[in-house]
Design a protein around this motif. Structure first.
Motif, PDB file in Angstrom:
ATOM      1  N   VAL A  70       0.832  -1.087   0.165  1.00 26.48           N
ATOM      2  CA  VAL A  70       0.049   0.009   0.008  1.00 26.48           C
ATOM      3  C   VAL A  70       1.132   1.255  -0.084  1.00 26.48           C
ATOM      4  O   VAL A  70       2.072   1.308   0.792  1.00 26.48           O
ATOM      5  CB  VAL A  70      -1.011  -0.038   1.197  1.00 26.48           C
ATOM      6  CG1 VAL A  70      -0.190   0.123   2.448  1.00 26.48           C
ATOM      7  CG2 VAL A  70      -1.998   1.007   0.938  1.00 26.48           C
ATOM      8  N   SER A  71       0.371   2.295  -0.821  1.00 20.35           N
ATOM      9  CA  SER A  71       1.415   3.376  -0.714  1.00 20.35           C
ATOM     10  C   SER A  71       0.281   4.772  -1.009  1.00 20.35           C
ATOM     11  O   SER A  71      -1.098   4.420  -1.218  1.00 20.35           O
ATOM     12  CB  SER A  71       2.215   3.505  -2.030  1.00 20.35           C
ATOM     13  OG  SER A  71       1.523   3.311  -3.143  1.00 20.35           O
ATOM     14  N   ARG A  72       0.630   6.004  -0.781  1.00 20.93           N
ATOM     15  CA  ARG A  72      -0.125   7.018  -1.106  1.00 20.93           C
ATOM     16  C   ARG A  72       0.719   8.066  -1.744  1.00 20.93           C
ATOM     17  O   ARG A  72       1.913   8.358  -1.763  1.00 20.93           O
ATOM     18  CB  ARG A  72      -0.515   7.722   0.549  1.00 20.93           C
ATOM     19  CG  ARG A  72       0.478   8.253   1.014  1.00 20.93           C
ATOM     20  CD  ARG A  72       0.422   8.271   2.532  1.00 20.93           C
ATOM     21  NE  ARG A  72       1.272   9.155   3.246  1.00 20.93           N
ATOM     22  CZ  ARG A  72       2.570   9.249   3.411  1.00 20.93           C
ATOM     23  NH1 ARG A  72       3.391   8.225   2.713  1.00 20.93           N
ATOM     24  NH2 ARG A  72       3.221  10.208   4.030  1.00 20.93           N
ATOM     25  N   ASP A  73      -0.164   8.810  -2.324  1.00 20.72           N
ATOM     26  CA  ASP A  73       0.119  10.274  -3.121  1.00 20.72           C
ATOM     27  C   ASP A  73      -0.759  11.320  -2.445  1.00 20.72           C
ATOM     28  O   ASP A  73      -1.697  11.650  -2.683  1.00 20.72           O
ATOM     29  CB  ASP A  73       0.177  10.117  -4.332  1.00 20.72           C
ATOM     30  CG  ASP A  73       0.662  11.344  -5.198  1.00 20.72           C
ATOM     31  OD1 ASP A  73       0.686  12.511  -4.381  1.00 20.72           O
ATOM     32  OD2 ASP A  73       1.104  11.492  -6.428  1.00 20.72           O
ATOM     33  N   ASN A  74      -0.092  12.048  -1.258  1.00 25.40           N
ATOM     34  CA  ASN A  74      -0.843  12.955  -0.577  1.00 25.40           C
ATOM     35  C   ASN A  74      -1.260  14.266  -1.603  1.00 25.40           C
ATOM     36  O   ASN A  74      -2.198  14.907  -1.363  1.00 25.40           O
ATOM     37  CB  ASN A  74       0.029  13.515   0.517  1.00 25.40           C
ATOM     38  CG  ASN A  74      -0.041  12.571   1.890  1.00 25.40           C
ATOM     39  OD1 ASN A  74       0.732  11.385   1.437  1.00 25.40           O
ATOM     40  ND2 ASN A  74      -0.462  12.864   2.955  1.00 25.40           N
ATOM     41  N   ALA A  75      -0.371  14.570  -2.195  1.00 19.83           N
ATOM     42  CA  ALA A  75      -0.537  15.511  -3.433  1.00 19.83           C
ATOM     43  C   ALA A  75      -1.850  15.221  -4.237  1.00 19.83           C
ATOM     44  O   ALA A  75      -2.527  16.191  -4.514  1.00 19.83           O
ATOM     45  CB  ALA A  75       0.468  15.888  -4.213  1.00 19.83           C
TER      46      ALA A  75
END
Length: 120
Positions: A70-75
């Protein structure tokens, strides 16, 4: 009001890979966490993975450890679930869910789900 939209599901052969995305619109705060859950036919919904928005701390259910990331791109307010080494038992509807605080157990918002089917 946060709205979640999953994408990336589909049909794949055992051993293959898929990447799910969950875009969160209307999210104006940096805290909380995004979770991934799945529900197979005739079974209860189960936790798959989660990631905190601020620090990126991750958690995985035992059946997917070492295979899913799992990963995220806050932008982009988007969370991803990279699924490798897929097995027929991974077949389910996958849902993303968002919660406002990492201190709460319940998730506040849920997506509509995306179907993942793994053929043997």
């Amino acid at each position: 009001q946060v709205q979640l939209a999953e994408s990336g599901g589909g049909l794949v052969q055992a051993g293959g890979s898929l990447r799910l995305s969950c875009a969160a619109s209307g999210r104006t705060f940096s805290g909380g966490a995004m979770g991934w859950f799945r529900q197979a036919p005739g079974k209860e919904r189960e936790f798959v993975s989660s990631i905190t928005w601020f620090s990126g701390v991750t958690d995985y259910a035992d059946p997917v450890k070492g295979r899913f990331t799992v990963s995220r791109d806050n932008a982009k307010n988007t969370v991803y679930l990279q699924m490798n080494g897929l097995k027929p038992e991974d077949t389910a509807i996958y849902y993303c869910a968002d919660k406002l605080s990492t201190y709460q157990r319940q998730y506040n918002y849920w997506g509509q789900g995306t179907q993942v089917t793994v053929s043997s």
